[in-house]
Design an enzyme around this catalytic site. Structure first.
Site, PDB file in Angstrom:
ATOM      1  N   GLY A  25       0.846  -1.191   0.000  1.00 21.35           N
ATOM      2  CA  GLY A  25       0.000   0.000   0.000  1.00 21.35           C
ATOM      3  C   GLY A  25       0.878   1.235   0.000  1.00 21.35           C
ATOM      4  CG  HIS A 106       1.964   3.721  13.787  1.00 24.70           C
ATOM      5  ND1 HIS A 106       2.411   4.528  14.810  1.00 24.70           N
ATOM      6  CD2 HIS A 106       0.636   3.969  13.698  1.00 24.70           C
ATOM      7  CE1 HIS A 106       1.402   5.222  15.297  1.00 24.70           C
ATOM      8  NE2 HIS A 106       0.316   4.898  14.648  1.00 24.70           N
ATOM      9  N   GLY A 132       3.931   7.592   2.146  1.00 25.24           N
ATOM     10  CA  GLY A 132       4.784   6.783   1.282  1.00 25.24           C
ATOM     11  C   GLY A 132       5.079   7.446  -0.051  1.00 25.24           C
ATOM     12  CD  GLU A 229      -4.712  33.258   1.978  1.00 25.62           C
ATOM     13  OE1 GLU A 229      -4.372  33.415   3.160  1.00 25.62           O
ATOM     14  OE2 GLU A 229      -5.146  34.176   1.259  1.00 25.62           O
TER      15      GLU A 229
END
Ligand SMILES: NC(=O)c1ccc[n+]([C@@H]2O[C@H](COP(=O)([O-])OP(=O)(O)OC[C@H]3O[C@@H](n4cnc5c(N)ncnc54)[C@H](OP(=O)(O)O)[C@@H]3O)[C@@H](O)[C@H]2O)c1
Length: 324
Positions: A25, A106, A132, A229
């Site tokens: 993924g 993680h 990634g 912005e």
């Protein structure tokens, strides 16, 4: 600060070793391609019938079913979604070589005991601090993404060297690898996702947009002011820091930011941030994540649908159409 860069790290610690990346993924694809380009022997572990097999093979990567990939590897990197790590680890544990290294990007699965690895395994963390897609594109530009690293279990006496060589091979050593722990990375990351960049910032953009539109401002102008912005301020902060960003804007904007910012982010906001950090540390969010997966992601699916149907999204679509 304990930060290491390429020159401080021995890349040969991964020489002759095979790395199995489980999942192709967001992180899996980027880390696998960076490893391959760094000369590492990589195999991608995918479930049977995975839609990612063709894509990975077209990118020049070898793929195998998860169990076979794990059985052949010296380093196994868990890059499938966190909430399935418990089930995934139960499936792969019998296939892991004695003394293999088990890696994560993680800290959540170890900090909140989704995974309790066999004692003979080295257990390490290399957590790039960004998505990634950016990890891959920075690597291709000869740059890198800063990352955190940690060792939870050093069974072989070489876990530190393997973690650092892995971080170097995916490009993090070019920008810097900072020593952390699974607990620190998991808690800080989950806190930020909820209370700062990913949770609070989009909500404040939405609230600002809705306030202006309710006050009679056109949706297009409200969108450009409140959402459009964001990239400019993010770039200024990245280049100059927050104080430098403030010095780079007009006196009007700077005074407005000084007076208004603290009216919005008041003591109540700070108190709720403390509550969120406490919830994270008590494992309440980790439990929510598990139950979300068990319910087939019902709440997330509903939230995704609802978010698509707001006036803000319609305005975004209209502005993009007129740009194209
Ligand atoms: N997203 C980020 O940029 C990011 C940043 C830093 C750290 N991380 C960490 O990196 C890890 C991976 O996150 P991610 O966002 O890259 O994950 P992801 O994109 O959601 O992972 C998708 C991959 O996982 C596979 N997968 C999904 N369910 C599976 C199952 N039940 N059994 C086997 N494989 C399964 C999918 O297989 P198919 O191809 O068959 O669908 C796909 O290849 C997590 O620990 C995350 O916290 C992510």
């Amino acid at each position: 600060m304990d930060m290491l860069r390429d020159a401080d790290i021995d890349p040969t610690q991964l020489a002759g070793k095979r790395v199995a990346i489980i999942g192709y993924g967001n992180q899996g694809r980027a880390q696998a391609l960076n490893l391959k380009d760094s000369g590492i022997d990589v195999v991608i572990g995918l479930r049977g019938g995975s839609g990612s097999t063709n894509e990975a093979e077209a990118a020049g990567l070898r793929t195998e079913l998860i169990d076979a990939a794990v059985a052949s590897a010296d380093v196994v990197m868990m890059l499938a979604p966190d909430e399935i790590h418990s089930a995934l680890y139960r499936e792969i544990e019998p296939h892991l070589k004695q003394g293999a290294a088990l890696g994560f990007s993680h800290g959540l699965s170890i900090r909140f005991e989704f995974v309790e690895p066999r004692p003979d395994l080295d257990v390490f963390l290399v957590a790039p601090k960004g998505p990634g897609t950016a990890l891959r594109s920075l690597y291709q530009q000869g740059k890198g993404m800063i990352g955190l690293w940690a060792v939870e279990n050093d069974a072989t006496g070489r876990a530190r060297e393997i973690a650092l060589a892995y971080g170097r091979a995916i490009g993090c050593g070019r920008a810097g690898l900072i020593a952390s722990s699974f607990a620190e990375e998991a808690e800080a990351d989950l806190f930020n996702e909820q209370a700062v960049v990913w949770g609070a910032v989009p909500e404040i953009l939405i609230a600002g947009f809705e306030t202006l539109v309710a006050g009679g401002v056109s949706p297009e102008v409200a969108y450009l002011e409140c959402v459009g912005e964001l990239k400019l301020i993010a770039e200024l902060i990245e280049d100059r820091g927050i104080a430098g960003m403030r010095e780079a804007i007009s006196n009007t904007a700077e005074l407005g930011a000084f007076l208004g910012g603290r009216r919005i982010v008041d003591d109540g906001v700070r108190a709720r941030m403390v509550d969120i950090l406490a919830d994270v540390r008590m494992g309440r969010f980790a439990a929510e994540l598990k139950s979300e997966e068990e319910s087939g992601y019902a709440r997330l699916e509903r939230a995704r649908r609802d978010a698509r149907e707001t006036a803000l999204e319609e305005t975004f679509e209209r502005l993009n159409e007129s740009e194209n």
